[in-house]
Design a protein around this motif. Sequence first.
Motif, mmCIF file in Angstrom:
data_model
loop_
_atom_site.group_PDB
_atom_site.id
_atom_site.type_symbol
_atom_site.label_atom_id
_atom_site.label_comp_id
_atom_site.label_asym_id
_atom_site.label_seq_id
_atom_site.Cartn_x
_atom_site.Cartn_y
_atom_site.Cartn_z
ATOM 1 N N PHE A 1 0.986 -1.079 -0.015
ATOM 2 C CA PHE A 1 -0.026 0.138 0.128
ATOM 3 C C PHE A 1 0.809 1.146 -0.062
ATOM 4 C CE2 PHE A 1 -2.121 -3.590 2.030
ATOM 5 C CZ PHE A 1 -3.440 -3.494 1.397
ATOM 6 N N ASP A 2 1.156 1.701 -1.190
ATOM 7 C CA ASP A 2 2.437 2.493 -1.309
ATOM 8 C C ASP A 2 1.944 4.103 -0.873
ATOM 9 O OD1 ASP A 2 0.688 3.126 -3.588
ATOM 10 O OD2 ASP A 2 2.008 3.002 -5.010
ATOM 11 N N ARG A 3 0.671 4.365 -0.621
ATOM 12 C CA ARG A 3 0.210 5.549 -0.195
ATOM 13 C C ARG A 3 0.275 5.632 1.661
ATOM 14 N NH1 ARG A 3 -5.319 7.079 -3.123
ATOM 15 N NH2 ARG A 3 -5.973 6.130 -1.189
ATOM 16 N N ILE A 4 0.476 4.351 2.179
ATOM 17 C CA ILE A 4 0.217 4.507 3.482
ATOM 18 C C ILE A 4 1.637 5.147 4.228
ATOM 19 C CG2 ILE A 4 0.148 3.035 5.610
ATOM 20 C CD1 ILE A 4 -2.015 1.456 4.353
ATOM 21 N N LYS B 1 -0.704 1.866 13.951
ATOM 22 C CA LYS B 1 -2.035 1.918 13.999
ATOM 23 C C LYS B 1 -2.736 0.632 13.387
ATOM 24 C CE LYS B 1 -6.140 4.723 12.886
ATOM 25 N NZ LYS B 1 -6.534 6.059 12.150
ATOM 26 N N ILE B 2 -2.263 0.805 12.259
ATOM 27 C CA ILE B 2 -2.626 -0.303 11.421
ATOM 28 C C ILE B 2 -2.350 -1.767 11.743
ATOM 29 C CG2 ILE B 2 -2.481 -1.399 9.224
ATOM 30 C CD1 ILE B 2 -2.258 1.673 7.871
ATOM 31 N N THR B 3 -1.129 -1.844 12.231
ATOM 32 C CA THR B 3 -0.756 -3.071 12.571
ATOM 33 C C THR B 3 -1.567 -3.559 14.043
ATOM 34 O OG1 THR B 3 1.601 -2.620 11.888
ATOM 35 C CG2 THR B 3 1.245 -4.438 13.422
ATOM 36 N N LYS B 4 -1.654 -2.861 15.104
ATOM 37 C CA LYS B 4 -2.511 -3.212 16.094
ATOM 38 C C LYS B 4 -3.773 -3.484 15.735
ATOM 39 C CE LYS B 4 0.051 -0.250 19.521
ATOM 40 N NZ LYS B 4 -0.009 1.134 20.042
ATOM 41 N N ALA B 5 -4.400 -2.776 14.726
ATOM 42 C CA ALA B 5 -5.806 -3.053 14.210
ATOM 43 C C ALA B 5 -5.840 -4.592 13.661
ATOM 44 C CB ALA B 5 -6.448 -2.126 13.325
ATOM 45 N N VAL B 6 -4.472 -4.808 12.936
ATOM 46 C CA VAL B 6 -4.827 -6.177 12.283
ATOM 47 C C VAL B 6 -4.328 -7.135 13.222
ATOM 48 C CG1 VAL B 6 -3.148 -7.443 10.474
ATOM 49 C CG2 VAL B 6 -3.957 -5.278 9.796
ATOM 50 N N VAL B 7 -3.445 -7.125 14.063
ATOM 51 C CA VAL B 7 -3.123 -8.096 15.137
ATOM 52 C C VAL B 7 -4.207 -8.326 15.866
ATOM 53 C CG1 VAL B 7 -1.823 -8.308 17.156
ATOM 54 C CG2 VAL B 7 -0.551 -7.630 15.183
ATOM 55 N N SER B 8 -5.100 -7.432 16.264
ATOM 56 C CA SER B 8 -6.445 -7.523 17.185
ATOM 57 C C SER B 8 -7.554 -8.242 16.203
ATOM 58 C CB SER B 8 -6.841 -6.307 17.701
ATOM 59 O OG SER B 8 -8.044 -6.547 18.555
ATOM 60 N N HIS B 9 -7.674 -7.994 15.063
ATOM 61 C CA HIS B 9 -8.922 -8.275 14.276
ATOM 62 C C HIS B 9 -8.556 -9.774 13.895
ATOM 63 C CE1 HIS B 9 -12.248 -8.029 11.524
ATOM 64 N NE2 HIS B 9 -11.458 -8.542 10.685
#
Length: 98
Positions: A15-18, A25-33
Amino acid sequence: MNEHRDASNRLTFDFDRIESRSYSKITKAVVSHFKLVPDNKLTEGLDEIFQDYKSGDSVVGLEWDNWSGYIVNAKNTKSEQLVKEIAAFINENYEKST
């Protein structure tokens, strides 16, 4: 979102725009989900951040670098479906808002 195989033939989505500030933030959400557990220590460099995570026999890399942006890759063939699901989650929840 770009799908490809890296030089080691691992399924990879980037995701080259991130930007780097969104990695935690994204990693925490992915790990939790996806109920992932760390498989190694977080590595942070000047131009990169990465850590591997496990779910059963699946191992995925959640990474960021200044060339590709946020990256999700399959560390083994068993994790390819999980990587596709994680990429779809990021695309739906974060790609358009960064």
